[in-house]
Scaffold this motif. Structure first.
Motif, PDB file in Angstrom:
ATOM      1  N   ALA A  33      43.879  -5.757  28.832  1.00 49.61           N
ATOM      2  CA  ALA A  33      42.627  -6.491  28.998  1.00 49.61           C
ATOM      3  C   ALA A  33      42.300  -7.217  27.698  1.00 49.61           C
ATOM      4  O   ALA A  33      42.732  -6.813  26.622  1.00 49.61           O
ATOM      5  N   ALA A  34      41.545  -8.262  27.819  1.00 44.91           N
ATOM      6  CA  ALA A  34      41.225  -9.083  26.646  1.00 44.91           C
ATOM      7  C   ALA A  34      39.724  -9.125  26.408  1.00 44.91           C
ATOM      8  O   ALA A  34      39.140 -10.182  26.204  1.00 44.91           O
ATOM      9  N   TYR A  35      39.098  -7.960  26.415  1.00 48.70           N
ATOM     10  CA  TYR A  35      37.653  -7.911  26.225  1.00 48.70           C
ATOM     11  C   TYR A  35      37.236  -8.516  24.889  1.00 48.70           C
ATOM     12  O   TYR A  35      36.217  -9.201  24.798  1.00 48.70           O
ATOM     13  N   ASP A  36      38.006  -8.241  23.861  1.00 48.48           N
ATOM     14  CA  ASP A  36      37.663  -8.767  22.540  1.00 48.48           C
ATOM     15  C   ASP A  36      37.738 -10.286  22.497  1.00 48.48           C
ATOM     16  O   ASP A  36      36.877 -10.949  21.922  1.00 48.48           O
ATOM     17  N   LEU A  37      38.760 -10.848  23.129  1.00 53.31           N
ATOM     18  CA  LEU A  37      38.883 -12.311  23.162  1.00 53.31           C
ATOM     19  C   LEU A  37      37.713 -12.938  23.907  1.00 53.31           C
ATOM     20  O   LEU A  37      37.155 -13.949  23.470  1.00 53.31           O
ATOM     21  N   PHE A  38      37.343 -12.333  25.030  1.00 50.72           N
ATOM     22  CA  PHE A  38      36.210 -12.860  25.787  1.00 50.72           C
ATOM     23  C   PHE A  38      34.908 -12.737  24.990  1.00 50.72           C
ATOM     24  O   PHE A  38      34.063 -13.629  25.045  1.00 50.72           O
ATOM     25  N   ALA A  39      34.742 -11.654  24.242  1.00 54.64           N
ATOM     26  CA  ALA A  39      33.539 -11.481  23.425  1.00 54.64           C
ATOM     27  C   ALA A  39      33.446 -12.587  22.374  1.00 54.64           C
ATOM     28  O   ALA A  39      32.378 -13.183  22.173  1.00 54.64           O
ATOM     29  N   VAL A  40      34.555 -12.884  21.729  1.00 52.14           N
ATOM     30  CA  VAL A  40      34.567 -13.945  20.718  1.00 52.14           C
ATOM     31  C   VAL A  40      34.329 -15.302  21.364  1.00 52.14           C
ATOM     32  O   VAL A  40      33.534 -16.122  20.878  1.00 52.14           O
ATOM     33  N   PHE A  41      34.997 -15.559  22.473  1.00 49.59           N
ATOM     34  CA  PHE A  41      34.882 -16.841  23.164  1.00 49.59           C
ATOM     35  C   PHE A  41      33.438 -17.098  23.601  1.00 49.59           C
ATOM     36  O   PHE A  41      32.881 -18.157  23.330  1.00 49.59           O
ATOM     37  N   PHE A  42      32.825 -16.113  24.252  1.00 44.49           N
ATOM     38  CA  PHE A  42      31.466 -16.308  24.728  1.00 44.49           C
ATOM     39  C   PHE A  42      30.442 -16.276  23.603  1.00 44.49           C
ATOM     40  O   PHE A  42      29.373 -16.881  23.727  1.00 44.49           O
ATOM     41  N   SER A  43      30.744 -15.603  22.513  1.00 47.48           N
ATOM     42  CA  SER A  43      29.799 -15.608  21.393  1.00 47.48           C
ATOM     43  C   SER A  43      29.709 -17.000  20.772  1.00 47.48           C
ATOM     44  O   SER A  43      28.635 -17.407  20.316  1.00 47.48           O
ATOM     45  N   PHE A  44      30.810 -17.731  20.777  1.00 50.21           N
ATOM     46  CA  PHE A  44      30.758 -19.120  20.295  1.00 50.21           C
ATOM     47  C   PHE A  44      29.748 -19.918  21.112  1.00 50.21           C
ATOM     48  O   PHE A  44      28.877 -20.602  20.568  1.00 50.21           O
ATOM     49  N   PHE A  45      29.849 -19.828  22.432  1.00 54.67           N
ATOM     50  CA  PHE A  45      28.929 -20.563  23.296  1.00 54.67           C
ATOM     51  C   PHE A  45      27.504 -20.021  23.189  1.00 54.67           C
ATOM     52  O   PHE A  45      26.535 -20.781  23.287  1.00 54.67           O
ATOM     53  N   ALA A  46      27.370 -18.722  22.983  1.00 55.81           N
ATOM     54  CA  ALA A  46      26.041 -18.125  22.850  1.00 55.81           C
ATOM     55  C   ALA A  46      25.334 -18.664  21.604  1.00 55.81           C
ATOM     56  O   ALA A  46      24.189 -19.129  21.682  1.00 55.81           O
ATOM     57  N   PHE A  47      26.014 -18.619  20.464  1.00 57.76           N
ATOM     58  CA  PHE A  47      25.385 -19.092  19.229  1.00 57.76           C
ATOM     59  C   PHE A  47      25.138 -20.596  19.268  1.00 57.76           C
ATOM     60  O   PHE A  47      24.106 -21.075  18.795  1.00 57.76           O
ATOM     61  N   SER A  48      26.061 -21.329  19.845  1.00 55.27           N
ATOM     62  CA  SER A  48      25.871 -22.765  20.012  1.00 55.27           C
ATOM     63  C   SER A  48      24.673 -23.035  20.923  1.00 55.27           C
ATOM     64  O   SER A  48      23.849 -23.908  20.643  1.00 55.27           O
ATOM     65  N   GLY A  49      24.571 -22.266  21.999  1.00 53.52           N
ATOM     66  CA  GLY A  49      23.454 -22.431  22.925  1.00 53.52           C
ATOM     67  C   GLY A  49      22.126 -22.054  22.316  1.00 53.52           C
ATOM     68  O   GLY A  49      21.099 -22.701  22.569  1.00 53.52           O
ATOM     69  N   ILE A  50      22.120 -21.003  21.499  1.00 50.21           N
ATOM     70  CA  ILE A  50      20.883 -20.594  20.829  1.00 50.21           C
ATOM     71  C   ILE A  50      20.405 -21.703  19.892  1.00 50.21           C
ATOM     72  O   ILE A  50      19.223 -22.055  19.876  1.00 50.21           O
ATOM     73  N   TYR A  51      21.336 -22.255  19.129  1.00 53.23           N
ATOM     74  CA  TYR A  51      20.972 -23.342  18.216  1.00 53.23           C
ATOM     75  C   TYR A  51      20.411 -24.532  18.994  1.00 53.23           C
ATOM     76  O   TYR A  51      19.380 -25.093  18.644  1.00 53.23           O
ATOM     77  N   ARG A  52      21.092 -24.890  20.074  1.00 56.30           N
ATOM     78  CA  ARG A  52      20.656 -26.028  20.893  1.00 56.30           C
ATOM     79  C   ARG A  52      19.281 -25.734  21.509  1.00 56.30           C
ATOM     80  O   ARG A  52      18.425 -26.621  21.551  1.00 56.30           O
ATOM     81  N   ALA A  53      19.063 -24.513  21.992  1.00 55.47           N
ATOM     82  CA  ALA A  53      17.776 -24.158  22.610  1.00 55.47           C
ATOM     83  C   ALA A  53      16.637 -24.223  21.603  1.00 55.47           C
ATOM     84  O   ALA A  53      15.542 -24.686  21.929  1.00 55.47           O
ATOM     85  N   VAL A  54      16.905 -23.779  20.371  1.00 58.26           N
ATOM     86  CA  VAL A  54      15.863 -23.816  19.342  1.00 58.26           C
ATOM     87  C   VAL A  54      15.547 -25.251  18.947  1.00 58.26           C
ATOM     88  O   VAL A  54      14.378 -25.628  18.802  1.00 58.26           O
ATOM     89  N   LYS A  55      16.569 -26.061  18.788  1.00 57.34           N
ATOM     90  CA  LYS A  55      16.366 -27.432  18.316  1.00 57.34           C
ATOM     91  C   LYS A  55      15.886 -28.381  19.409  1.00 57.34           C
ATOM     92  O   LYS A  55      15.049 -29.243  19.166  1.00 57.34           O
ATOM     93  N   LEU A  56      16.446 -28.254  20.622  1.00 56.37           N
ATOM     94  CA  LEU A  56      16.171 -29.235  21.663  1.00 56.37           C
ATOM     95  C   LEU A  56      15.208 -28.745  22.742  1.00 56.37           C
ATOM     96  O   LEU A  56      14.764 -29.540  23.568  1.00 56.37           O
ATOM     97  N   LYS A  57      14.936 -27.456  22.743  1.00 54.27           N
ATOM     98  CA  LYS A  57      14.075 -26.841  23.757  1.00 54.27           C
ATOM     99  C   LYS A  57      14.655 -27.116  25.152  1.00 54.27           C
ATOM    100  O   LYS A  57      15.841 -27.315  25.295  1.00 54.27           O
ATOM    101  N   GLY A  58      13.831 -27.126  26.154  1.00 53.57           N
ATOM    102  CA  GLY A  58      14.279 -27.401  27.515  1.00 53.57           C
ATOM    103  C   GLY A  58      14.795 -26.143  28.210  1.00 53.57           C
ATOM    104  O   GLY A  58      15.513 -25.349  27.607  1.00 53.57           O
ATOM    105  N   TRP A  59      14.409 -25.977  29.453  1.00 56.07           N
ATOM    106  CA  TRP A  59      14.765 -24.752  30.165  1.00 56.07           C
ATOM    107  C   TRP A  59      16.265 -24.613  30.383  1.00 56.07           C
ATOM    108  O   TRP A  59      16.785 -23.510  30.396  1.00 56.07           O
ATOM    109  N   GLN A  60      17.006 -25.722  30.547  1.00 55.55           N
ATOM    110  CA  GLN A  60      18.449 -25.629  30.736  1.00 55.55           C
ATOM    111  C   GLN A  60      19.126 -25.071  29.493  1.00 55.55           C
ATOM    112  O   GLN A  60      20.025 -24.236  29.595  1.00 55.55           O
ATOM    113  N   ASN A  61      18.703 -25.530  28.338  1.00 56.77           N
ATOM    114  CA  ASN A  61      19.281 -25.049  27.083  1.00 56.77           C
ATOM    115  C   ASN A  61      18.951 -23.577  26.853  1.00 56.77           C
ATOM    116  O   ASN A  61      19.805 -22.802  26.407  1.00 56.77           O
TER     117      ASN A  61
END
Length: 104
Positions: free
Chosen positions: A54-82
């Motif tokens: 299983a590649a749980y660690d790879l998935f954790a790293v992969f999704f953490s990239f999108f999570a941190f990117s999404g958090i930054y975008r949500a803070v800066k751009l607001k909007g319910w989709q972000n």
């Protein structure tokens, strides 16, 4: 308008950086994300098909990239989709991380 006024106005408009630099920076980030995704999928396929692991660690790293990117975008751009994207990716990253710890 004389030369000094034009120069002053241009400096004021570009005080946070040149538009071309910002655009190229955005493209570089996108290019890096695509490269990371390709390497992720290659590593996942190798680990899953060759090693049968299983590649749980790879998935954790992969999704953490999108999570941190999404958090930054949500803070800066607001909007319910972000905000929704940030929450969903963060939950996914935490779940994959927990699976990695639990099942290793």
């Amino acid at each position: 308008m004389d030369k000094d006024e034009i120069l002053k106005k241009s400096r004021q408009e570009n005080r946070n950086g040149d538009e071309r630099v910002k655009l190229e920076s955005d493209k570089a980030s996108t290019f890096g994300m695509v490269g990371m995704a390709l390497v992720f999928f290659a590593l996942f396929l190798i680990r899953f098909f060759r090693d049968g692991e299983a590649a749980y660690d790879l998935f954790a790293v992969f999704f953490s990239f999108f999570a941190f990117s999404g958090i930054y975008r949500a803070v800066k751009l607001k909007g319910w989709q972000n905000i929704l994207n940030a929450v969903l990716y963060s939950v996914a990253a935490v779940l994959w991380f927990m699976l990695y710890i639990w099942k290793g």
